[in-house]
Design an enzyme around this catalytic site. Sequence first.
Site, PDB file in Angstrom:
ATOM      1  N   ASP A  11      -2.033 -14.867 -11.452  1.00 19.85           N
ATOM      2  CA  ASP A  11      -2.169 -15.372 -12.826  1.00 19.85           C
ATOM      3  C   ASP A  11      -3.648 -15.681 -13.085  1.00 19.85           C
ATOM      4  OD1 ASP A  11      -0.967 -16.309 -15.384  1.00 19.85           O
ATOM      5  OD2 ASP A  11      -1.812 -18.222 -14.780  1.00 19.85           O
ATOM      6  N   SER A  12      -3.994 -15.760 -14.357  1.00 19.45           N
ATOM      7  CA  SER A  12      -5.359 -16.139 -14.711  1.00 19.45           C
ATOM      8  C   SER A  12      -5.670 -17.551 -14.218  1.00 19.45           C
ATOM      9  CB  SER A  12      -5.525 -16.076 -16.226  1.00 19.45           C
ATOM     10  OG  SER A  12      -4.586 -16.950 -16.827  1.00 19.45           O
ATOM     11  N   CYS A  74       1.451 -13.079 -15.326  1.00 19.33           N
ATOM     12  CA  CYS A  74       0.628 -13.470 -16.465  1.00 19.33           C
ATOM     13  C   CYS A  74       0.916 -12.460 -17.563  1.00 19.33           C
ATOM     14  CB  CYS A  74      -0.846 -13.419 -16.061  1.00 19.33           C
ATOM     15  SG  CYS A  74      -1.997 -13.681 -17.417  1.00 19.33           S
ATOM     16  N   GLU A 159      -4.287 -26.425 -19.251  1.00 19.75           N
ATOM     17  CA  GLU A 159      -5.278 -26.308 -18.172  1.00 19.75           C
ATOM     18  C   GLU A 159      -6.093 -27.611 -18.031  1.00 19.75           C
ATOM     19  OE1 GLU A 159      -6.539 -23.395 -16.134  1.00 19.75           O
ATOM     20  OE2 GLU A 159      -4.540 -22.617 -16.486  1.00 19.75           O
ATOM     21  N   CYS A 193       4.391 -16.835 -22.242  1.00 25.00           N
ATOM     22  CA  CYS A 193       3.171 -17.175 -21.518  1.00 25.00           C
ATOM     23  C   CYS A 193       3.616 -18.085 -20.388  1.00 25.00           C
ATOM     24  CB  CYS A 193       2.184 -17.892 -22.433  1.00 25.00           C
ATOM     25  SG  CYS A 193       0.777 -18.590 -21.526  1.00 25.00           S
ATOM     26  N   HIS A 195       2.273 -20.311 -18.797  1.00 25.22           N
ATOM     27  CA  HIS A 195       1.868 -21.720 -18.865  1.00 25.22           C
ATOM     28  C   HIS A 195       2.866 -22.568 -19.671  1.00 25.22           C
ATOM     29  CE1 HIS A 195      -2.056 -20.348 -17.537  1.00 25.22           C
ATOM     30  NE2 HIS A 195      -2.520 -21.572 -17.538  1.00 25.22           N
TER      31      HIS A 195
HETATM   32  N1  DGL Z   1      -0.485 -17.554 -18.214  1.00 25.43           N
HETATM   33  C1  DGL Z   1      -1.041 -16.507 -19.020  1.00 25.43           C
HETATM   34  C2  DGL Z   1       0.044 -15.734 -19.711  1.00 25.43           C
HETATM   35  O1  DGL Z   1       1.179 -15.716 -19.274  1.00 25.43           O
HETATM   36  C3  DGL Z   1      -2.062 -16.885 -20.054  1.00 25.43           C
HETATM   37  C4  DGL Z   1      -3.126 -17.810 -19.698  1.00 25.43           C
HETATM   38  C5  DGL Z   1      -4.478 -17.398 -20.195  1.00 25.43           C
HETATM   39  O2  DGL Z   1      -4.729 -17.350 -21.401  1.00 25.43           O
HETATM   40  O3  DGL Z   1      -5.277 -17.133 -19.308  1.00 25.43           O
HETATM   41  O4  DGL Z   1      -0.238 -15.120 -20.704  1.00 25.43           O
END
Ligand code: DGL
Length: 274
Positions: A11-12, A74, A159, A193, A195
């Site tokens: 993931d990012s 991600c 974050e 997403c 997150h």
């Molecule tokens: N967790 C990432 C996703 O599922 C997004 C986070 C980011 O913007 O880096 O899209």
Amino acid sequence: MQTAGSIGVFDSGYGGLTVLKEIVKKLPQYNYIYLGDNARSPYGNRSFETVHQYTKECVEWFFNQGCHLVILACNTASAKALRTIQQNYLPIHHPNKRVLGVIRPTTEVIGNFTKSNHIGVLATTGTVQSNSYPIEINKFFPNVIVHQQACPMWVPLIENNEHNKKGADFFVKEYIDAMDKQNPNIDTVLLACTHYPLLLNKIKEYTPIGTKIITQGEIVANSLKDYLQRHQEIEALCSKRFERDFYTTDSTDDFDKHATVFYGETIASKLARV
Ligand code: DGL
């Protein structure tokens, strides 16, 4: 004869840990390596070229750790980089390795949850702009109408560990209201997403009662289980010693502090030089 390796989960930043948590519940026997590209996150508002380049570098890093299978946990990376990596990069550089994403497994099942045939998709700006969700959902469920809503402030809130505070309510309400305005018949909302499950309680507070809110972790875990059953040649290359390793491209102290919230267990990460 190839040596078995861990399954890579990428993931990012921290979001993919919500997916890894569900994968580990379903498939505990495998070894996993998690990498969060925290030094360069968020990816959500970056260009296709940048997300593609970063994701490719991280995938290469996993391969150098001996992984044969990598999951892009991600949505932004799955939307902007996966297809090019699968179609152009792997066949030339790593024909025996596999990279999978989170969009396909989600779109295969999401239509089963709606009765009104109106689905809301909450995602990063990058995922929304890629149009991946409407395109893929309509392949499996042609009658479903997809209403996308970008939520650019949510990842930064999460974050920065601000997601449980009162200030977060403003942006949760703002984007949910905007989605509702697109169509009042939305009965199913996908958190597209990895997150966003961290905001689940607040999201529930602002969505109309009775709305189904779908997170991806379990869906992706089920799909991986199915994939490994169907691809025995890959399954045989996945080590099975119940081990987990966590890496970040940024401060390991910060990672360990934040990661518990996403993963639900204490983590001791190592620094990755991607
Ligand atoms: N967790 C990432 C996703 O599922 C997004 C986070 C980011 O913007 O880096 O899209």
